[in-house]
Design a protein around this motif. Structure first.
Motif, PDB file in Angstrom:
ATOM      1  N   GLY A 295       5.850   4.662   1.883  1.00  0.00           N
ATOM      2  CA  GLY A 295       5.574   6.021   1.414  1.00  0.00           C
ATOM      3  C   GLY A 295       4.791   6.817   2.428  1.00  0.00           C
ATOM      4  O   GLY A 295       4.928   6.641   3.646  1.00  0.00           O
ATOM      5  N   ASP A 296       3.929   7.685   1.943  1.00  0.00           N
ATOM      6  CA  ASP A 296       3.253   8.660   2.800  1.00  0.00           C
ATOM      7  C   ASP A 296       2.185   8.074   3.712  1.00  0.00           C
ATOM      8  O   ASP A 296       1.724   8.759   4.622  1.00  0.00           O
ATOM      9  N   VAL A 297       1.771   6.826   3.490  1.00  0.00           N
ATOM     10  CA  VAL A 297       0.768   6.216   4.358  1.00  0.00           C
ATOM     11  C   VAL A 297       1.403   5.436   5.500  1.00  0.00           C
ATOM     12  O   VAL A 297       0.704   4.894   6.346  1.00  0.00           O
ATOM     13  N   SER A 298       2.735   5.372   5.535  1.00  0.00           N
ATOM     14  CA  SER A 298       3.420   4.624   6.589  1.00  0.00           C
ATOM     15  C   SER A 298       4.106   5.579   7.554  1.00  0.00           C
ATOM     16  O   SER A 298       4.534   6.676   7.184  1.00  0.00           O
ATOM     17  N   ALA A 299       4.210   5.155   8.785  1.00  0.00           N
ATOM     18  CA  ALA A 299       4.952   5.880   9.808  1.00  0.00           C
ATOM     19  C   ALA A 299       6.038   4.943  10.310  1.00  0.00           C
ATOM     20  O   ALA A 299       5.742   3.893  10.873  1.00  0.00           O
ATOM     21  N   VAL A 300       7.290   5.321  10.070  1.00  0.00           N
ATOM     22  CA  VAL A 300       8.414   4.431  10.359  1.00  0.00           C
ATOM     23  C   VAL A 300       9.285   5.041  11.455  1.00  0.00           C
ATOM     24  O   VAL A 300       9.877   6.103  11.253  1.00  0.00           O
TER      25      VAL A 300
ATOM     26  N   ASN B   5       0.852  -1.188   0.000  1.00  0.00           N
ATOM     27  CA  ASN B   5       0.000   0.000   0.000  1.00  0.00           C
ATOM     28  C   ASN B   5       0.891   1.242   0.000  1.00  0.00           C
ATOM     29  O   ASN B   5       1.595   1.508   0.966  1.00  0.00           O
ATOM     30  N   ALA B   6       0.852   1.978  -1.104  1.00  0.00           N
ATOM     31  CA  ALA B   6       1.694   3.177  -1.265  1.00  0.00           C
ATOM     32  C   ALA B   6       0.853   4.316  -1.824  1.00  0.00           C
ATOM     33  O   ALA B   6       1.223   4.965  -2.801  1.00  0.00           O
ATOM     34  N   LEU B   7      -0.279   4.567  -1.206  1.00  0.00           N
ATOM     35  CA  LEU B   7      -1.288   5.436  -1.812  1.00  0.00           C
ATOM     36  C   LEU B   7      -1.001   6.933  -1.752  1.00  0.00           C
ATOM     37  O   LEU B   7      -1.742   7.725  -2.321  1.00  0.00           O
ATOM     38  N   GLY B   8       0.030   7.365  -1.059  1.00  0.00           N
ATOM     39  CA  GLY B   8       0.392   8.775  -1.170  1.00  0.00           C
ATOM     40  C   GLY B   8      -0.330   9.680  -0.190  1.00  0.00           C
ATOM     41  O   GLY B   8      -0.928   9.233   0.790  1.00  0.00           O
ATOM     42  N   PHE B   9      -0.283  10.990  -0.473  1.00  0.00           N
ATOM     43  CA  PHE B   9      -0.722  11.984   0.506  1.00  0.00           C
ATOM     44  C   PHE B   9      -1.875  12.841   0.016  1.00  0.00           C
ATOM     45  O   PHE B   9      -2.190  12.890  -1.178  1.00  0.00           O
TER      46      PHE B   9
ATOM     47  N   GLY C  45       1.087  21.335   5.362  1.00  0.00           N
ATOM     48  CA  GLY C  45       1.399  19.950   5.689  1.00  0.00           C
ATOM     49  C   GLY C  45       0.504  18.995   4.927  1.00  0.00           C
ATOM     50  O   GLY C  45      -0.436  19.403   4.243  1.00  0.00           O
ATOM     51  N   VAL C  46       0.822  17.703   5.046  1.00  0.00           N
ATOM     52  CA  VAL C  46       0.050  16.676   4.362  1.00  0.00           C
ATOM     53  C   VAL C  46      -0.257  15.538   5.325  1.00  0.00           C
ATOM     54  O   VAL C  46       0.359  15.406   6.383  1.00  0.00           O
ATOM     55  N   LYS C  47      -1.218  14.731   4.926  1.00  0.00           N
ATOM     56  CA  LYS C  47      -1.553  13.504   5.658  1.00  0.00           C
ATOM     57  C   LYS C  47      -1.639  12.376   4.637  1.00  0.00           C
ATOM     58  O   LYS C  47      -1.643  12.618   3.424  1.00  0.00           O
ATOM     59  N   GLY C  48      -1.717  11.148   5.116  1.00  0.00           N
ATOM     60  CA  GLY C  48      -1.832  10.014   4.211  1.00  0.00           C
ATOM     61  C   GLY C  48      -3.196   9.950   3.548  1.00  0.00           C
ATOM     62  O   GLY C  48      -4.118  10.706   3.869  1.00  0.00           O
ATOM     63  N   SER C  49      -3.328   9.026   2.616  1.00  0.00           N
ATOM     64  CA  SER C  49      -4.566   8.859   1.857  1.00  0.00           C
ATOM     65  C   SER C  49      -5.751   8.560   2.767  1.00  0.00           C
ATOM     66  O   SER C  49      -5.640   7.831   3.756  1.00  0.00           O
ATOM     67  N   SER C  50      -6.920   9.095   2.417  1.00  0.00           N
ATOM     68  CA  SER C  50      -8.152   8.833   3.180  1.00  0.00           C
ATOM     69  C   SER C  50      -8.615   7.387   3.047  1.00  0.00           C
ATOM     70  O   SER C  50      -9.499   6.948   3.784  1.00  0.00           O
TER      71      SER C  50
END
Length: 391
Positions: free
Chosen positions: A289-294, A101-105, A252-257
């Protein structure tokens, strides 16, 4: 046949698809992307300022995808994780055995009153072009309107995108002034930032140089100034108003809804993943990507979401899927930044490069470094033909 579904054709998704195809994992690889093209999200600020065209920053997903990867152009509505099924807007659901899952921001408004209705975000090609059209039409309108607010621009936020947008903007404005006949001395640009620093990821000397460079070209910085509301033609910070007929939102941005819609436990639509980038409780599902928190194991803090780290995650997740298919254990994700480059228009910028030493750069040379970074990204994602076509 085993199916690997990859959601999103951004830096992380497209890179993972190429890695898996080249690994010859003996599985069906399906790449699902909302648009038929990949766009360089790190260059959206140039689209918005009008210094690049869509053809300069986009390329065809199908042409870039390697042999062995099926491309589906559609919007992901949600993931049925129990059934291992991706639900799409227009196509039939797609069943999978492994998921990347790499759906972006998406734009993050932080619940600020009027932000969504009264400002222009820069999160994809469509929004960047909408911001560009608004800017150009509003500046051009001044000759007829005489309204000085048509020449006032407020940029909300002073993050990377904000600063790079300001650099492109101050470069292009003199040309727009000649084209549309408005006086440069009446142009006002305000940048509103809640934090007390500009570009905190850079060492203080470089950050100060970048701030000074933009200030000398007409940008007024307002730090420690939290935005409390955005009204038509006005950005408000507690009791202070900043009037302008162009308001750019880059806070700022957040992950995909799709993340909350699919039942993930998330914060700002980002999911804290395991050390091999898999989701807790499902070793066949990876978020990148943007939907993950590492978490950074050395500090415990989360890594920032950047194109550089997305590519590194894609390499790790693809290798881990290949390992699982071969019956091998997965490996932990590790990351070391090779540096940070911030452009200030096409001919200036600041950079910290951690490669063969620690380099601190500013001025004209950074424009060339930035071009090398962008070209290398396209080369790794789409190949030499696309790089040559974009130059």
């Amino acid at each position: 046949m085993t199916t690997i579904a990859i959601l999103g054709g951004g830096y992380a998704g497209l890179r993972a698809a190429r890695k898996l195809a080249h690994a010859k994992v003996g599985a069906r690889i399906i790449l699902i992307n909302r648009n038929p093209y990949h766009y360089q999200s790190t260059q959206l600020h140039q689209l918005a300022a009008g210094t690049k065209e869509p053809a300069d920053v986009c390329f065809s997903i199908r042409e870039a995808a390697p042999a062995g990867v099926d491309v589906v152009v559609d919007e992901v509505e949600r993931v049925d994780r129990n059934a291992r099924r991706v639900l799409l807007k227009s196509h039939q659901p797609i069943d999978y055995d492994y998921l990347l899952n790499a759906l972006g921001f998406e734009s993050e408004t932080f619940g600020i009153e009027g932000a969504e209705e009264n400002s222009l975000p820069l999160v994809d090609v469509d929004t960047a072009m909408a911001a560009r059209r608004h800017l150009e039409e509003t500046l051009a309108r001044y000759r007829a309107s005489g309204d000085e607010l048509d020449l006032h621009i407020v940029v909300c936020g002073a993050g990377f995108t904000s600063i790079e947008y300001l650099g492109e903007l101050v470069h292009r404005l003199p040309r727009l002034a000649k084209e549309h006949g408005f006086p440069m001395e009446k142009v006002r640009i305000d940048c509103i930032e809640a934090a007390d620093k500009i570009l905190p990821m850079f060492e203080p000397g470089l950050a100060a140089w970048a701030t000074d460079y933009l200030s000398k070209r007409g940008v007024h910085f307002h730090t420690s100034t939290p935005i409390t509301a955005i009204r038509p033609g006005q950005v408000v910070s507690n009791g202070t108003a900043f009037p302008a007929n162009t308001i750019i939102w880059t806070t700022g941005v957040k992950g995909s809804s799709v993340i909350p819609a699919s039942g993930y436990d998330s914060k700002r639509n980002r999911v804290v993943v395991q050390d091999d980038l898999s989701v807790e409780g499902d070793h066949r599902e990876f978020l990148i990507g943007d939907v993950s928190a590492v978490p950074d194991p050395s500090s415990g803090r989360l890594y920032p979401t950047t194109a550089q780290i997305s590519v590194a995650q894609a390499d790790c997740a693809a290798a881990n899927v290949a390992a699982l298919l071969a019956g091998r254990p997965t490996r932990k994700f590790s990351f070391k930044s090779v540096g940070t480059v911030c452009s200030l228009g096409p001919y200036a910028g600041v950079a910290q490069i951690d490669y063969l030493g620690h380099w601190k750069l500013k001025g004209l040379i950074v424009g060339a470094v930035k071009k090398v970074v962008n070209d290398r990204s396209v080369l790794e994602l789409a190949g030499l033909r696309t790089v040559l076509g974009n130059n």
